[in-house]
Structure formats: C-alpha cells, structure tokens
Write a protein that holds these residues in place. Structure first.
Motif, PDB file in Angstrom:
ATOM      1  N   MET B   1       0.859  -1.197   0.000  1.00 32.10           N
ATOM      2  CA  MET B   1       0.000   0.000   0.000  1.00 32.10           C
ATOM      3  C   MET B   1       0.885   1.233   0.000  1.00 32.10           C
ATOM      4  O   MET B   1       1.771   1.375   0.824  1.00 32.10           O
ATOM      5  N   TRP B 125      -0.042   6.578   5.919  1.00 31.97           N
ATOM      6  CA  TRP B 125      -0.958   6.279   4.827  1.00 31.97           C
ATOM      7  C   TRP B 125      -1.429   7.537   4.104  1.00 31.97           C
ATOM      8  O   TRP B 125      -2.027   7.482   3.043  1.00 31.97           O
ATOM      9  N   TYR B 170      -7.836   5.106   0.230  1.00 31.51           N
ATOM     10  CA  TYR B 170      -7.586   4.239   1.374  1.00 31.51           C
ATOM     11  C   TYR B 170      -7.785   4.934   2.720  1.00 31.51           C
ATOM     12  O   TYR B 170      -7.310   6.034   2.963  1.00 31.51           O
TER      13      TYR B 170
END
Lengths: 512, 224
Positions: B1, B125, B170
């Motif tokens: 990711m 993230w 995400y």
C-alpha cells in the motif's frame, strides 16, 4: 453478494438519504445566518446526532425542507436545491448561489450501507461545512444587516441555474456512491456581482462604523417563498420548542468491528418531546419571517416599522468583539451599530443574556420598534436625494417620536466604534436634541463627511493621501539639469582654483 | 500500500503564517477526526459526536471551520507556533528583505506492532505537505491586498483538500478495541483523530536548509 438490497439495507439507506438532505439544508442555511456557528463535541453519543456531527436543527428550516421534499427523497432526476439570494432594502434581489443535492445512475452495489455509506455521508457533511465558508456568499452573509439580507429557498426537482448570471462557477463538495445511485453535492455560485457594485453603492457610501438605516415602509413586501437567513433561537428553557421536533427519528449509531455479515447497526425510532440541544451558540429565532407577513397589514400605526435591527448580528460590534465572544452575539444586540433606538423591552431582554423565547418573539413582531435612524413610514427618503448622510433624520420624525408613548428612551449602546461614540456626543450638542430621548441627529457633520470644501469621505481621503506625489526638488529633471550645469562650470572652477593655489596651501598650513 | 501524498503551497506574509497553517491543518483534521469510540460487547461500538466551530482570521480575510476541541486546538497551535518561530528566526538571521520558505507536514500513520526487540513501526498512509513561502511587504496597501489574496488562496486550498478527501481512497480499517490505539489518537477527551504527527522544515531562499545556512554563518564568523 446480492445485487439487490436487503429490505433492511434499503430502509436504512432511505433514512440516511432523507436525514442527509435535511442536515445539508441546515448546514447551508446556518452558514448564511451571518453569525459564527459553534457546537460542542460530545464523547458519548446522544442518539440524536445524525452522522456523528453536532448540527443543530432549526425547526423552521426543517419544516421548509420537508415541505419541499413532500415525502419524496432526492433521487435520479429529482434534485434538492437550496437557493441563496440577497435582497436589498430597496427591494432588489439577486441570486448568489444554488446548492444541489443530486443523484445519478452510477451505482456501487458492493458498498456497505450501514457502515461505509454512513461514514462517507458524514465526511461529506464535514466537507460541506468547510466549503460553505469559502464561497463568496459567506462573506456577504456575515455582513448582512440594514443594507441587505440573505434569503434562502428550497425546491425539489430540476436544478435552475439561470438566475446566477453569466460566468457562474461550480464547486463540487463531494460524492458518495450507494447501491441505488451516486449522491453528488455541489454548489454553483455567482461571480458577477455587478448589480451590487453599481446599484448598491450608488448612494453615499457609509462612513466606517455607521450603518444608515432607511427602511422604506415595506422592505420585504414580496418575500413569497423566500425566507430570511436570520433567526433567534428560543431560550433553552422552552423545551417544547427547541431542537428536534416531535416525530424526528433518532439514530443510535452502533457499528461492528466483526466481519460484514455480522454487521449490526441499530437504528431506532423514538419520539422526542423535548430535547435541549447541547450547543454553545444561540442562533436567532425566526422573528421576521413570522412577523413580516403580519406587519404588512398594519401600516396605519405611526412610527412602526418592521425593524430588522434586533435580529441582525451587529457588524461593527462583531468586528470589535468577535474575538471576545465568538459564540454569544446576543449580548451585543443593544450595541447594534446603527445606534438603534431599541425600546426598553428589547434592551432588557438582551441584557438578560438569554435569547428570546418564542412567545416574546411573537409579541415582538407586533410591537413597534423605532430605530434611531429610521424614517417615518410613508415617506420614502433615499439618501441619494440628500447631501448629508444623516439628513434622513428629519425633525418631523423626532416630533412624532416624542409624542409616541411607545418609544422608550433607549439605553446608550456600548460604543461599537470610536466614530460611533463621537457621533452621539456631537449630535446631542449640535442638534439640541437631548441624547437621552432618542438618537435622531440633525445637521451633523462628522469629520470627513460630505462638505463643500473637501467633498470626500474618509476612505477616499486616506487612499488619496496614502501615496503622495514626489517632492518637486527630488524629481529627476531638476537634478539632471543641475548636474549638467555643474559639469559645464567645472573647467572654469578648476582654472580659478589653480590660480589661487598658493592661498589654499597657506590656509591648509594654518589648520595643521 | 502506497502512502498518499498531497502538496499544498501558499505565499503569505510573516504575521499570516500562524493563521494560514491553522486554517489548513484544522480543515484536514476536521475530515480526519471522528467522535470517541465506545466499545460494547459483541464487537460493536458507538461513536461520539463531533462539534464544529467557526474561526475568523485576524490577518487574513478568511474564516474556517475546525473541530470543537480545545485540547486538539492547543496541540496544533503549539506546533504551528513553533513553525512560525523558526520561520521568523530564519528571517531575522538572514536580514530584512529576505523571503523564507518552510514546509509543514501533517502525516497520518498507523502503528504496526513488531516483535521484540524491534520497536513499533509507523506506517504513513496519508501525508499532507504544506509549503509556505514567507514574503516581506513594504507598505500597508500591499498588506491589504495580501489579506484578500491570501484569503482567496486559502479558499482554493480548502477546495483542494475537500476534493482529495472525497476521492474516498484508502482509509485504515476500523479497529477492534485492542487495536484502536494503533489507528487513532485516543488521548483527547472529546474527539478522536487518526494518529498523526506534524513535522516541519525551514529553508532559505536558496533552497538550502536552515542547518546548512547556520553552519555557513558560523564558519564565516569564525573565519574572520
């Protein structure tokens, strides 16, 4: 994964969309009230806060939204729109923006309704909160008051953007995919405010801090379906009137961290008879929206003019005190910049620090309130026709007010700007009108007011003299001229000095 | 990711740095904060309510919405204040008339527990980098124009932020009770933002970082 929604999911989704639409309207209208909004975070879920956001419900706004929806939901081809427009005290109106909640056919079948859709709708509402402060109408709405007010209209069906003029811009707030379609929230806003700049400010621009109140008899005679964005919330003791209306459904959000098949989302319907909204601010009630339609019918009363003043947030006061009291504008109602002659009733109510209860509100609309600078009704005086800013406060208005038993001597408002304070003191001296009775001022010439000798206002004066022209002695022409002369005369000067060189040497010796 | 990275750039005057940074950081945090989680039996949880507050800027014609949490506001103000102090210190060191450039990074991360002897990993993230160009203005007229221009620019940045957030890319999965501290910052009483950290970097106009500049200054001083 089933392509069709389960009945429970369908029911939940419909409920989410319905309450999302209602909350969207609340956010938009509250953002155009002209005040700073402040709601409290709560660590324990209250059960009535849809989408986990503390968004207060103004009952009238909910009522209007439900009326527009008429039992339907926003769907494909059926958009819900909130139109925000501006209406000046002279009756001109202009559409400022249109917020559209639409749905298109693009479906997301795999999405979890009770979890993902719900959270994304919550995110979209947060985005709406942020974007409503960014469009041009926000600044206009913060300054609404005597010159203009902001109105809203909710309609359902086809989106109408023609009233926004040429070159309107669109900003997309966000999208949320659902199994039945994709919800889109966007705003189209006017960029061409030409009407405002030519018409609105043709008359003498108000001097800083002073707002001229020259309402004509029926400033909002043709409101129709438009509603003003100014409210005073009922006092919090009035449990039956506040917050959520009786049959509002309650959402208790309860999510599961276990796999999707076991997702539990408890939504229960409850009847709330009374609910005190846990808010830090006090919004203002729908005084005038209820009052106007009634006030129109009593033109005969002397001196009575529907007065926007007590309902409006105070601009100058706000500018000065905004940092201090971000959440309680009510305390400053007596210090409304027009120096309005609120009668004692309104003043005493405000000094309580509480917002007006609905009963008092209804009474207020039938009580005459005369602002300091308000004209006698029936005479349409525009400042364009008068030279002096305050010539509108004619002696005849004063006479009528003096005889009028309803007009109470207003409290001296807290000085909201230094100029304001000087106004009152000078006015009372020059006009001979006792300052305690009312604030009618005659023949008043504050500094930089319109004057035969120097016809400009303070703003123009400041701008003109901020960049003064260069001094003549420092201009290039003069210096270059003198330099040329110097160069020409140099050889002669040198010859003279050479001749007298002995004298110079002797002089230098004496110095040593 | 992969970590999502977004860059925002603004040019402001010295005294506008605080408010501009607060406006953008708070707008991002508004979208990246939820109510407090209350875990119940059977793996379900309920979420508290997030309140909002309008804030008017003093030096910029701009208003923004932030989460109603004084604790969170204090933390952000402290970080932004330190950033501003560094920016001002650089300008003072370089002398008047120098423009400075700084960058504030707001990084959202997840903690991943590792086995002993390794410490927990912080996996970002989403990273928001706000580049700030500090300009010096000569007179009041320019400052007035700057007030309005920066207000408009910040409005555009808010629209950019909202656009990115609404792409619904995400987001960490909702954690179980034992994992909640790996995803959310649970230290605040009233709201629960995703785990985040704020870092900053100051550079001078030449693009060299402050440490290099200071080193050069000291070397020059010692060389005399």
């Amino acid at each position: 994964m089933d392509s069709d929604l389960s009945p429970q999911d369908k029911k939940d989704l419909d409920k989410f969309i319905k309450f999302f639409a209602l909350k969207t309207v609340q956010v938009i209208v509250q953002a155009r009230l002209g005040e700073k909004i402040c709601t409290r975070s709560s660590s324990s879920p209250t059960g009535s806060d849809w989408f986990n956001l503390a968004i207060k419900d103004i009952p009238e706004v909910t009522h209007e939204a439900k009326k527009a929806l008429a039992g339907q939901l926003p769907g494909i081809g059926r958009s819900m729109c909130v139109e925000i427009s501006l209406k000046t005290s002279e009756g001109d109106s202009m559409e400022l923006e249109t917020w559209c909640l639409e749905m298109n056919e693009k479906c997301d079948k795999d999405i979890k309704v009770s979890y993902t859709v719900y959270n994304r709708l919550s995110l979209l509402l947060k985005s709406l909160l942020a974007i409503t402060r960014v469009t041009p109408a926000y600044k206009l709405s913060r300054k609404q008051g005597h010159d203009y007010v902001i109105l809203y209209r909710i309609y359902f069906g086809e989106v109408q953007l023609t009233g926004l003029g040429e070159g309107f811009q669109t900003v997309r707030v966000g999208v949320v995919g659902t199994p039945v379609g994709t919800i889109t929230l966007s705003c189209a806003y006017r960029t061409n405010l030409a009407f405002m700049s030519t018409r609105q400010f043709e008359r003498t621009a108000p001097i800083m801090g002073i707002i001229i109140d020259h309402f004509v008899e029926r400033p909002f005679g043709n409101m129709g379906h438009m509603h003003p964005c100014n409210y005073r919330a009922p006092a919090e003791e009035e449990g039956g009137y506040t917050g959520v209306e009786d049959s509002q459904e309650v959402c208790t959000t309860s999510f599961s961290t276990s796999p999707p098949s076991q997702c539990v989302s408890a939504l229960s319907t409850a009847h709330l008879k009374s609910l005190k909204p846990a808010v830090m601010d006090t919004l203002k009630v729908p005084v005038m929206s209820l009052g106007f339609s009634h006030q129109m019918g009593i033109p005969g009363k002397e001196g009575g003019v529907p007065q926007q003043v007590p309902v409006q947030p105070c601009h100058a006061a706000q500018a000065e005190h905004a940092r201090a009291s971000s959440c309680l504008p009510n305390d400053h109602v007596p210090a409304v910049p027009s120096g309005s002659g609120e009668d004692a009733e309104a003043s005493s109510r405000s000094t309580d620090g509480k917002s007006v209860s609905p009963r008092d509100v209804m009474e207020t609309t039938f009580t005459r309130k005369v602002g300091a600078f308000v004209n006698k009704p029936g005479t349409q005086v525009t400042t364009a026709s008068l030279d002096l800013p305050f010539a509108a406060f004619a002696p005849r208005a004063y006479d009528i007010e003096e005889n009028d038993p309803m007009v109470q001597p207003p409290e001296s408002p807290a000085t909201s700007s230094p100029l304001q304070g000087s106004l009152h003191s000078q006015g009372s001296g020059e006009s001979g009108v006792p300052a305690q009775d009312d604030f009618v001022m005659v023949d008043f010439k504050p500094a930089f007011s319109k004057d035969d000798l120097l016809p400009m206002d303070l703003g123009t004066f400041y701008r003109e003299f901020q960049n003064p022209p260069q001094l003549a002695s420092l201009t290039i022409d003069v210096s270059s001229q003198s330099m040329a002369e110097d160069l020409d005369s140099l050889p002669e000067k040198l010859a003279v000095y050479e001749k007298n060189i002995d004298e110079f040497d002797a002089f230098v010796d004496t110095l040593q | 990711m992969n970590c999502r990275s977004e860059v925002l750039e603004v040019s402001v005057e010295g005294r506008q740095v605080d408010e501009a940074m607060l406006a953008l950081v708070h707008t991002i945090l508004l979208h990246r904060s939820t109510g407090k989680f209350h875990y119940k039996k059977e793996g379900t949880y309920s979420i508290g309510t997030v309140g909002t507050q309008d804030i008017d800027c003093d030096f910029i014609d701009f208003s923004f919405v932030r989460v109603s949490s004084d604790e969170l506001d204090r933390v952000i103000r402290k970080a932004v204040g330190e950033f501003k102090d560094l920016c001002c210190a650089l300008q003072d060191a370089m002398g008047n008339g120098t423009d400075g450039m700084g960058q504030i990074s707001l990084e959202f991360y997840q903690k991943k527990k590792s086995r002993w002897p390794f410490s927990d990993e912080c996996i970002p993230w989403e990273v928001w980098s706000i580049k700030v160009n500090v300009v010096n203005l000569a007179n009041e007229q320019e400052r007035q124009i700057c007030r309005e221009k920066v207000g408009e620019k910040l409005g555009e940045k808010v629209i950019n932020i909202v656009e990115v957030i609404n792409r619904h890319e995400y987001l960490p999965k909702m954690p179980t009770q034992s994992e909640v501290d790996n995803v959310f910052d649970t230290s605040l009483k009233d709201v629960q933002p995703y785990l985040y950290k704020i870092t900053f970097q100051i550079t001078d106009t030449l693009g060299t970082s402050v440490s290099t500049t200071m080193r050069r200054l000291i070397k020059d001083t010692l060389a005399l």
